[in-house]
Design a protein around this motif. Sequence first.
Motif, mmCIF file in Angstrom:
data_model
loop_
_atom_site.group_PDB
_atom_site.id
_atom_site.type_symbol
_atom_site.label_atom_id
_atom_site.label_comp_id
_atom_site.label_asym_id
_atom_site.label_seq_id
_atom_site.Cartn_x
_atom_site.Cartn_y
_atom_site.Cartn_z
ATOM 1 N N ASP A 3 33.139 37.475 44.158
ATOM 2 C CA ASP A 3 31.948 36.624 44.189
ATOM 3 C C ASP A 3 31.534 36.220 42.777
ATOM 4 N N TYR A 4 31.636 37.158 41.867
ATOM 5 C CA TYR A 4 31.264 36.889 40.482
ATOM 6 C C TYR A 4 32.180 35.831 39.880
ATOM 7 N N SER A 5 33.471 35.932 40.139
ATOM 8 C CA SER A 5 34.408 34.952 39.579
ATOM 9 C C SER A 5 34.180 33.573 40.188
ATOM 10 N N GLU A 6 33.802 33.514 41.449
ATOM 11 C CA GLU A 6 33.493 32.225 42.071
ATOM 12 C C GLU A 6 32.264 31.593 41.428
ATOM 13 N N VAL A 7 31.259 32.382 41.178
ATOM 14 C CA VAL A 7 30.040 31.868 40.542
ATOM 15 C C VAL A 7 30.356 31.366 39.141
#
Length: 53
Positions: A3-7
């Motif tokens: 999720d962090y990498s997507e953000v």
Amino acid sequence: MSDYSEVRKVFKDIKPEMARQQLASLTLTTPHRWFPRARDKKAKKTEMNRPYL
């Protein structure tokens, strides 16, 4: 962690001002929450006179 990498991908190419506005609208907060506080950066980082206190 995914999720962090997507953000990061979403906000990578956006100017900081636009990113703050989008974050504020997503989280329903004021834009001021997303501004870094300049006074913390400018504050002196000195040691205490009396470390025993």
